[in-house]
Design an enzyme around this catalytic site. Structure first.
Site, PDB file in Angstrom:
ATOM      1  N   GLY B  52       0.753  -1.219   0.100  1.00 26.86           N
ATOM      2  CA  GLY B  52      -0.173   0.009  -0.055  1.00 26.86           C
ATOM      3  C   GLY B  52       0.935   1.304  -0.154  1.00 26.86           C
ATOM      4  N   LEU B  55      -1.496   7.161   2.552  1.00 29.35           N
ATOM      5  CA  LEU B  55      -0.938   8.046   3.258  1.00 29.35           C
ATOM      6  C   LEU B  55      -0.083   7.054   4.354  1.00 29.35           C
ATOM      7  CD1 LEU B  55      -3.269  10.835   4.202  1.00 29.35           C
ATOM      8  CD2 LEU B  55      -0.869  10.945   3.177  1.00 29.35           C
ATOM      9  N   ALA B  56      -0.573   6.182   4.743  1.00 27.47           N
ATOM     10  CA  ALA B  56      -0.084   5.343   5.951  1.00 27.47           C
ATOM     11  C   ALA B  56       1.212   4.440   4.982  1.00 27.47           C
ATOM     12  CB  ALA B  56      -1.003   4.193   6.411  1.00 27.47           C
ATOM     13  N   GLY B  57       0.974   3.707   3.914  1.00 30.81           N
ATOM     14  CA  GLY B  57       1.914   3.105   3.291  1.00 30.81           C
ATOM     15  C   GLY B  57       2.935   3.823   2.923  1.00 30.81           C
ATOM     16  N   HIS B 278     -21.485   8.213   5.553  1.00 28.49           N
ATOM     17  CA  HIS B 278     -21.455   9.542   5.622  1.00 28.49           C
ATOM     18  C   HIS B 278     -22.538  10.476   5.210  1.00 28.49           C
ATOM     19  CE1 HIS B 278     -19.703  13.433   4.590  1.00 28.49           C
ATOM     20  NE2 HIS B 278     -18.414  12.778   4.775  1.00 28.49           N
ATOM     21  N   SER B 296     -17.810  16.718   0.397  1.00 29.60           N
ATOM     22  CA  SER B 296     -17.347  16.897   1.583  1.00 29.60           C
ATOM     23  C   SER B 296     -18.194  17.448   2.689  1.00 29.60           C
ATOM     24  CB  SER B 296     -16.122  17.862   1.524  1.00 29.60           C
ATOM     25  OG  SER B 296     -15.497  18.444   2.664  1.00 29.60           O
ATOM     26  N   ARG B 342     -21.203  12.518  12.383  1.00 32.33           N
ATOM     27  CA  ARG B 342     -21.728  11.766  11.125  1.00 32.33           C
ATOM     28  C   ARG B 342     -22.722  10.618  11.552  1.00 32.33           C
ATOM     29  NH1 ARG B 342     -15.922  11.012   7.969  1.00 32.33           N
ATOM     30  NH2 ARG B 342     -15.854  13.250   7.708  1.00 32.33           N
ATOM     31  N   GLU B 437      -6.211   2.916   7.388  1.00 38.45           N
ATOM     32  CA  GLU B 437      -7.684   2.542   7.604  1.00 38.45           C
ATOM     33  C   GLU B 437      -7.664   1.070   7.520  1.00 38.45           C
ATOM     34  OE1 GLU B 437     -10.183   4.439   4.846  1.00 38.45           O
ATOM     35  OE2 GLU B 437     -12.147   2.970   5.522  1.00 38.45           O
ATOM     36  N   SER B 452      -8.897  10.556   9.813  1.00 34.24           N
ATOM     37  CA  SER B 452      -8.580   9.306   9.222  1.00 34.24           C
ATOM     38  C   SER B 452      -7.209   9.696   8.595  1.00 34.24           C
ATOM     39  CB  SER B 452      -9.694   8.892   8.432  1.00 34.24           C
ATOM     40  OG  SER B 452      -8.981   7.753   7.589  1.00 34.24           O
TER      41      SER B 452
END
Ligand SMILES: Cc1cc2nc3c(=O)[nH]c(=O)nc-3n(C[C@H](O)[C@H](O)[C@H](O)COP(=O)(O)OP(=O)(O)OC[C@H]3O[C@@H](n4cnc5c(N)ncnc54)[C@H](O)[C@@H]3O)c2cc1C
Ligand code: SF4
Ligand code: FES
Lengths: 250, 650
Positions: B52, B55-57, B278, B296, B342, B437, B452
């Site tokens: 991945g 953003l995390a990977g 959402h 958004s 939400r 996530e 997130s």
């Protein structure tokens, strides 16, 4: 609506391709262009024929994955939209639509409508970044950026990397993509230390994959994000300065 | 209790998250001192796989590579920049306190725990809040063009569920800007020859040997080649599984396969039923639609939500006089109004739809009205804030939000559930780390808007690069498993067999047919509201659908080529297994919490009724044993810093 589609089919990158005509029936007007292709693929697959390969992901105009040449126009007739945002209300019953992949030496076809755009990543690798090791950054507000510059940098940074600019260019040049990236980073205070090195490395790498820019301006017209060709001037200026001051790509 | 629950699942021993104890404010700093380090010259001797490039990977891969580890990164996308993080619009939270509005690390932490309805680990949530500050610094240094004030400082805005202004943004394209910056850092490492990146390469299995994660099996999506890759540790940062619903706000190719296949190899799966709907998605226009478009939530800062007071009112919105409109969020939740969290906003919208007050041709939406804001602030200001969102709306619907209100509706969006990990981000399989996530910590039963992008960034840049080395350090002197090792070969064989199985069913319906059917079942049974009987029925129906899939799926073409049908079929097969666990988890959790709303468990006012006595815990599911029943284990949650309380946004 019912449509006739002339679609480029090419089984592999190293085999020849050709246009094939398909009838697609019962397309709702509210459908997006890609949903229309989904429908075609469903109809093909039901007949046991191989579906047409085309790429998409976000379907919201932001990831840059989609990108088709539609009747000779990158991303189709609407302007300032990516292919995935084009909707079928742009067409009428009985229309014939020609769909091709991007055509450029820098983007070899992989299969049908999918092309390999990894040369863009080679450009980024060469200099499309600010070197900042994780953990080394000062408080964000220690680097003030005036609003006008921040807004301008954002406009350059809005590029989605779709490649329409290259596909639209008679020379297959990538100046708009590269210019937008270099301009974004080179106008920000954070980007100053590597500024000229960046311009030199990006241009030298770009030229290894893509054609040269002769100022046709087709790129901006095709760009779904309305990236301005003024950014190309940034790139050229910084590149010239880099070369004048004898900075070598490295 | 639903009568046959015990036939559906078994209950296993408790599990613990190994969070250190002590003062929360010092926990992470102290823990870092306890984490083992690897000497710089020795780092090259370790190989880490990162799956991945979101953003995390991207963060984990780039940072581990900068530190000197050998990193191999994988993505099924054609470029790292395309990871689904790119689509996030609204913003990223951080407790910078730039606005002097009373924000602080502590307040952010409390908002996160409370927003998550007390179903997250305190220690993890605190760390999220604490490290948020560094994420903004780091991303700014990378050249992310965050919105600025005229004085040159960074601007912030407030976002659903909180009363302070702590959301950093770049117009409506925050995710894009963070994601592109992150992938640039990744590519910088590739360019320097320190990191190997494999694009168009999909992970199809996890290799486990002697109880440890030692590699993955991947398929080259262009040539169809299947091969193993072994390493000292594996990081999964493969995103969320919200696409189980088919029509979700996620990108079309987002899927659960990486984490699901790790789960089938033994990794515990936490809280699969926690799904966030959402409230500002676009209502579906018809059943052939391929996905849900998100608007958004930042729009709720200036838009007012309303429906006609009378059910079945078909007048165009501008002909409905003020006194015949019900601004139900402002009425029901006066202190938060249109910014209510939400889960609450989605449920409130669903209640209006159920009462026959839906608007639009299919009567499946509610209005989001900007006319007051335009009158008050002027068109220019609204354009500055939302121009790209308005354009998105016009493109998608052909309607003009400048002259008539937008229509919005709840849509499946984000999953709080994911692979279970300990405080170090390590799953129940040693050597398998999870971030973003794909993992479960931080958000409890409901995620706050703009938290997130933050959790993915925190995991990627600031947690995994510290915790992965702690696992590596004692392995100095060992090599990754050779490719001809029997455990490696066995996993490769399993992957080949599954692909052959998919290709040889020879049925009559494409994978998308099953995916849509699954989506409908999940929407009906594991949706905004759930109840026991419907969940049990849903679980059975999903099982039947799965059996039908394996009898009747049709995959045209072969496996030694780019074959998108084959890719989809494999992903749908996993969703069909996952979907049943989602229903089972929702059935098992006999309370309401956050986004998990069981109609049997509500207060007199119709709000979620938690059962802290029995359910102050994370459910972590082990794969089904020989008797076919998945095993639910529980991690007890304790709240020391912040007292368990009923959420109130009234
Ligand atoms: C429309 C939308 C808007 C959002 N807006 C916001 C917002 O404003 N603020 C906010 O905080 N959050 C927002 N979110 C949520 C947030 O964007 C995501 O939760 C977050 O970006 C996830 O990041 P990630 O790094 O975990 O995963 P992703 O960005 O999804 O990346 C997953 C990566 O894993 C790869 N991958 C997956 N499976 C495999 C496999 N089997 N083999 C190889 N590679 C694989 C993919 O190629 C990709 O690179 C939004 C979400 C959506 C859907
Ligand atoms: S400059 Fe425009 S056309 Fe070119 S890649 Fe970027 S978004 Fe696409
Ligand atoms: S599919 Fe993402 S931009 Fe079109």
């Amino acid at each position: 609506m019912d449509l006739t589609l002339r679609i480029w089919r090419q089984p592999r990158h190293d085999t020849p391709g050709d246009f094939v005509s398909y009838q697609v029936t019962g397309v709702p007007e509210e459908a997006s262009f890609l949903e229309m292709l989904d429908l075609l693929n469903e109809q093909l697959s039901e007949r046991g024929e191989e579906p047409v390969v085309f790429e998409s992901d976000c379907r919201e105009g932001i990831c840059g994955t989609c990108g088709l040449m539609i009747d000779g126009r990158p991303h189709g007739p609407w302007g300032n939209t990516a292919t995935c945002q084009l909707h079928m209300r742009a067409y009428a019953d009985g229309d014939e639509i020609t769909i091709e992949p991007w055509r450029a030496t820098g983007f070899p076809v992989i299969k049908d409508l999918a092309v390999d755009r990894s040369a863009f990543d080679r450009i980024i690798e060469a200099g499309g970044y600010i070197s900042t090791p994780t953990g080394a950054a000062p408080d964000a507000n220690l680097i003030p950026v005036d609003k006008a510059t921040a807004d301008r940098a954002f406009e350059a940074a809005a590029c989605i990397g779709c490649g329409a600019c290259v596909a639209a260019c008679p020379n297959g040049a990538a100046q708009l993509f590269a210019g937008a990236k270099v301009a974004q980073l080179n106008m920000l205070p954070q980007g100053q230390p590597e500024r000229y090195q960046r311009a030199a490395n990006v241009v030298d790498t770009m030229e290894a994959f893509f054609g040269s820019c002769t100022n046709h301006g087709e790129c901006q017209a095709a760009c779904p994000k309305d990236i301005s060709i003024d950014f190309i001037a940034w790139l050229n200026r910084d590149y010239r300065k880099a070369k004048l001051s004898g900075r070598q790509a490295g | 209790m639903i009568a046959d629950l015990d036939q559906r699942r078994a209950v296993g021993p408790e599990i613990h998250g190994a969070a250190p104890t002590g003062d929360l404010a010092e926990l992470w700093e102290n823990h870092q001192l306890d984490l083992k380090l690897v000497n710089p010259p020795n780092r090259r001797k370790f190989k880490v796989i990162v799956v991945g490039t979101g953003l995390a990977g991207a963060g984990a891969a780039a940072t581990l590579s900068e530190l000197g580890y050998q990193v191999e990164a994988f993505t099924f996308h054609d470029a790292p920049r395309r990871a689904h993080s790119v689509a996030a619009q609204g913003g990223i939270n951080a407790a910078k306190g730039y606005k002097a509005d009373g924000d602080s690390v502590e307040r952010f932490f409390r908002d996160t725990v409370k927003g998550g309805d007390f179903r997250a680990r305190e220690a993890d949530a605190y760390r999220l809040s604490e490290l948020s500050v560094r994420v903004i610094d780091h991303m700014t240094a990378q050249g992310v063009p965050f919105a600025r004030e005229y004085g040159g400082g960074i601007a912030t805005r407030s976002f659903g569920g909180v009363q302070v202004s702590r959301t950093f943004y770049a117009r409506g394209q925050t995710g894009q800007q963070l994601q592109i910056a992150g992938s640039q850092q990744l590519l910088k490492e590739v360019g320097a020859g320190r990191l190997t990146l494999h694009t168009r390469t999909e992970m199809l299995d996890l290799i486990v040997s002697e109880g440890r994660a030692v590699g993955i099996v991947v398929r080259d999506l262009v040539t169809g080649e299947i091969r193993p890759v072994t390493a000292h540790a594996v990081v999964l940062a493969t995103g969320g599984y919200g696409n189980a619903y088919f029509k979700s706000t996620l990108a079309k190719s987002s899927n659960v396969s990486a984490t699901w296949r790790a789960h089938k190899r033994g990794a515990l799966f936490a809280n699969p039923c926690y799904v966030q709907f959402h409230p500002t998605s676009l209502p579906l226009n018809s059943e052939w639609q391929s996905k849900v478009t998100l608007m958004s939530e930042s729009l709720r800062n200036d838009g007012r939500v309303w429906v006609p007071k009378e059910p079945g009112d078909t007048r165009p919105p501008n002909e409905i006089p003020e006194e015949e409109r019900d601004y139900y969020l402002e009425r029901l939740y006066p202190s938060f109004g249109n910014l209510a969290p939400r889960d609450i906003s989605s449920r409130a919208a669903k209640a209006q739809l159920d009462a026959g007050k839906g608007v639009g041709p299919l009567r499946n939406g509610v209005y989001l009205d900007f006319s007051d804001a335009i009158a008050r602030l002027g068109r220019k200001t609204i354009e500055d804030r939302y121009s790209n969102l308005f354009e998105l709306y016009i493109d998608a619907t052909g309607e003009d939000p400048w002259t008539e209100p937008m229509r919005i509706a709840p849509g499946p969006h984000f999953v709080m559930g994911g692979l279970w990990t300990d405080y170090d981000g390590m799953s129940s399989i040693p050597g398998l780390f999870v971030g973003g996530e794909a993992s479960f910590n931080y958000h409890g039963a409901n995620r706050l808007g703009a938290n997130s992008l933050l959790s993915a960034s925190v995991d990627g840049w600031f947690v995994l690069p510290w915790t992965v080395p702690n696992y590596l350090a004692p392995q100095l002197g060992t090599d990754p498993l050779p490719e001809d090792h029997p455990d490696v070969q066995a996993t490769v064989r399993d992957v080949r067999e599954q692909i052959d199985a998919l290709l040889s069913v020879g049925g009559t319906r494409g994978p998308d047919y099953f995916h849509k059917e699954l989506g409908d079942l999940l929407w009906d049974h594991v949706g905004v509201e759930r109840n026991g009987h419907s969940l049990a029925k849903g679980a059975d129906a999903i099982r039947d659908l799965r059996e039908e899939f394996w009898r009747d799926v049709r995959v045209v073409g072969h496996g030694q080529q780019l074959n998108q049908e084959l890719e989809r079929a494999g992903r749908v097969a996993d969703f069909l297994e996952m979907g049943e666990l989602m229903a089972l988890d929702a059935l098992d959790r006999e309370e309401s919490a956050g986004a998990h709303f069981r109609t049997e468990y509500q207060t007199e006012e119709g709000e979620a009724q938690r059962d802290d006595e029995h359910w102050a815990s994370t459910s972590a599911w082990a794969p089904a044993g020989p008797d076919g029943r998945p095993v639910r284990r529980s991690e007890p949650l304790t709240f020391e810093r912040i007292a368990l309380a009923t959420r109130s946004y009234k």
